[in-house]
Design an enzyme around this catalytic site. Structure first.
Site, PDB file in Angstrom:
ATOM      1  N   ASP A  27       6.279  11.922   6.821  1.00  0.00           N
ATOM      2  CA  ASP A  27       8.045  12.151   6.329  1.00  0.00           C
ATOM      3  C   ASP A  27       8.670  12.220   7.647  1.00  0.00           C
ATOM      4  O   ASP A  27       9.496  11.017   7.498  1.00  0.00           O
ATOM      5  CB  ASP A  27       7.662  13.485   5.634  1.00  0.00           C
ATOM      6  CG  ASP A  27       7.158  14.738   5.790  1.00  0.00           C
ATOM      7  OD1 ASP A  27       5.933  15.047   6.410  1.00  0.00           O
ATOM      8  OD2 ASP A  27       7.653  15.833   5.281  1.00  0.00           O
ATOM      9  N   ASP A  52       1.322   1.371   1.034  1.00  0.00           N
ATOM     10  CA  ASP A  52       2.107   0.800   0.441  1.00  0.00           C
ATOM     11  C   ASP A  52       3.820   1.341  -0.114  1.00  0.00           C
ATOM     12  O   ASP A  52       4.013   0.395   0.803  1.00  0.00           O
ATOM     13  CB  ASP A  52       2.248   1.179  -1.262  1.00  0.00           C
ATOM     14  CG  ASP A  52       2.446   0.354  -2.763  1.00  0.00           C
ATOM     15  OD1 ASP A  52       3.067  -0.717  -2.192  1.00  0.00           O
ATOM     16  OD2 ASP A  52       2.117   1.278  -3.195  1.00  0.00           O
ATOM     17  N   LYS A  75      -0.585  12.830   5.980  1.00  0.00           N
ATOM     18  CA  LYS A  75      -0.112  13.961   5.847  1.00  0.00           C
ATOM     19  C   LYS A  75      -1.145  15.311   5.781  1.00  0.00           C
ATOM     20  O   LYS A  75      -1.607  15.963   4.881  1.00  0.00           O
ATOM     21  CB  LYS A  75       0.036  14.115   4.259  1.00  0.00           C
ATOM     22  CG  LYS A  75       1.033  15.574   3.539  1.00  0.00           C
ATOM     23  CD  LYS A  75       2.542  15.000   4.026  1.00  0.00           C
ATOM     24  CE  LYS A  75       3.690  16.467   3.840  1.00  0.00           C
ATOM     25  NZ  LYS A  75       5.225  16.326   4.665  1.00  0.00           N
ATOM     26  N   TYR A  92      -5.096   5.680  -5.377  1.00  0.00           N
ATOM     27  CA  TYR A  92      -5.200   4.274  -5.684  1.00  0.00           C
ATOM     28  C   TYR A  92      -6.712   4.240  -6.231  1.00  0.00           C
ATOM     29  O   TYR A  92      -6.786   2.855  -6.975  1.00  0.00           O
ATOM     30  CB  TYR A  92      -4.366   3.286  -4.952  1.00  0.00           C
ATOM     31  CG  TYR A  92      -3.508   1.995  -4.927  1.00  0.00           C
ATOM     32  CD1 TYR A  92      -2.261   4.185  -4.504  1.00  0.00           C
ATOM     33  CD2 TYR A  92      -2.944   1.205  -5.106  1.00  0.00           C
ATOM     34  CE1 TYR A  92      -0.820   3.741  -4.087  1.00  0.00           C
ATOM     35  CE2 TYR A  92      -1.648   1.257  -5.206  1.00  0.00           C
ATOM     36  CZ  TYR A  92      -0.664   2.154  -4.716  1.00  0.00           C
ATOM     37  OH  TYR A  92       0.165   0.935  -4.825  1.00  0.00           O
TER      38      TYR A  92
END
Ligand code: NAD
Length: 359
Positions: A223, A247, A190, A123
């Protein structure tokens, strides 16, 4: 009397904003609204969707409440919402997701708090268009220093995650957990794939966690986190995440409690705070007096707490809780079917809440 910057936004923004200012005023707390428009119409008139006057107003008042603002997809100006958070260094996005009795959801007793980093990650807005000089230069450098190739017809978005940015957001999450007597902070990442951005986020989070030995700390890969939240959300408490995952998980968590119509939020920095719902401008509902104002009203409850107006916050929160529980004066999204003829209007929800508070 509090002077507060009020940004009505666009799409359904003005409708939910009007309903929200009415219930805030009905608490008895006095507001002097400093109304500042931003977004597409302002862009057409003033050539800038986020003019300096808006930022100056928030800097002066230190506090703002805003409706959602549309961001053109693919082309056009960059997100006003993201620019606002970056310009005012509102580094922390705080989004509590709590079950309300009577709300129609597949889950009960959800009580999660999402702490999303608000200024870095994908972002950051550092992007290079396909075929641009910048893209060519980056591809050249990457090929030179890494012996890897990037397809020449690529567009590129940069993902910066810093020690400074991570340290302050993770500390914010722990301080919030401490102040609100929460038991656990989960760092979501991640890091197995993005070792130097998400890996850094995780490593810094582990270091910060050592300063808070009374609060449990764990980490989860994004995930897996998505699946866990759907299967056993009760295991989680405060989640701290880099910007993009924050988000996405915010909307997932909103889905657990009955939808975006019930998910409030705040963007908080060291100097200023801007309160806004998690949802966007839902343009297809614009002007219909139909969407749910509760997410923005609950953001107003957060604002009252931030101002130290605890009694007013409790009074508004309990009026909202009681309207949800009764299920009569709620909008279409909270009814058994979306075409329920008994669905309340946006302004009607405000009327019902004001009646509860004043009786
Ligand atoms: P959205 O949140 O506006 O709407 C998605 C769907 O959620 C809607 O179609 C509607 O079914 C439901 N919904 C949203 N708010 C609701 C409410 N208050 N009551 C009942 N149902 C509601 O998301 P989108 O369609 O992805 O985005 C629309 C625009 O909003 C885009 O331009 C996007 O960039 C912008 N946006 C702004 C903000 C912000 O201002 N902070 C946040 C997210 C999206």
């Amino acid at each position: 009397m509090y002077r507060v910057t009020l940004i009505p936004g666009d799409g359904v923004g003005p409708e939910v904003t009007e309903a929200t200012t009415r219930v805030l005023e009905a608490t008895g707390v006095e507001f002097d609204w400093d109304i500042q428009n931003a977004g597409e119409e302002v862009y057409n008139k003033e050539g800038n969707p986020l003019p300096d006057r808006v930022l100056e107003s928030i800097k002066n008042n230190k506090i703002a409440i805003k409706g959602p603002i549309t961001t053109p997809v693919g082309t056009g100006f960059r997100s006003v919402n993201v620019a606002l958070r970056q310009s005012l260094d509102l580094f922390s996005c705080l989004r509590p997701c709590k079950s309300y009795s009577g709300a129609r959801t597949k889950y009960e007793n959800i009580d999660l708090v999402i702490v999303r980093e608000n200024t870095e990650d994908l972002y950051a807005g550092i992007e290079y268009e396909k075929d641009s000089e910048g893209t060519k230069a980056i591809i050249d450098i990457v090929e030179k220093i890494s012996n890897r190739t990037i397809r020449h017809d690529s567009g590129i978005s940069i993902k910066p995650i810093s020690v400074f940015g991570t340290d302050r957001i993770v500390r914010f999450a722990f301080e919030y957990a401490k102040a609100t007597k929460r038991r656990k902070v989960t760092c979501v990442h991640k890091a197995n794939i993005m070792k130097f951005s998400d890996g850094l986020f995780l490593e810094v989070a582990r270091q910060v966690a050592k300063d808070y030995p009374d609060i449990e700390f764990e980490d989860k890969i994004i995930d897996n986190m998505c699946m866990q939240l759907v299967q056993k959300p009760e295991l989680y408490d405060v989640l701290v995440l880099p910007n993009l995952y924050g988000d996405i998980i915010s909307d997932l968590a909103a889905g657990l409690i009955g939808g975006l119509g019930l998910a409030p939020g705040a963007n908080i920095g060291n100097e200023c705070a801007v309160f806004e719902a998690t949802h966007g401008s839902a343009p297809k509902y614009k002007g219909l007096n139909k969407v749910n104002p509760l997410a923005m009203m609950l953001s107003g409850v957060m604002m009252l707490r931030h101002l130290g107006e605890t009694a007013a916050a409790e009074s508004l929160d309990s009026a909202i809780t009681s309207v949800i529980q009764e299920g009569k004066n709620v909008t279409y999204d909270m009814k058994p079917t979306h075409d329920d003829p008994t669905a309340e209007t946006t302004s009607g929800v405000a009327d019902a809440i004001i009646t509860k508070m004043t009786n």
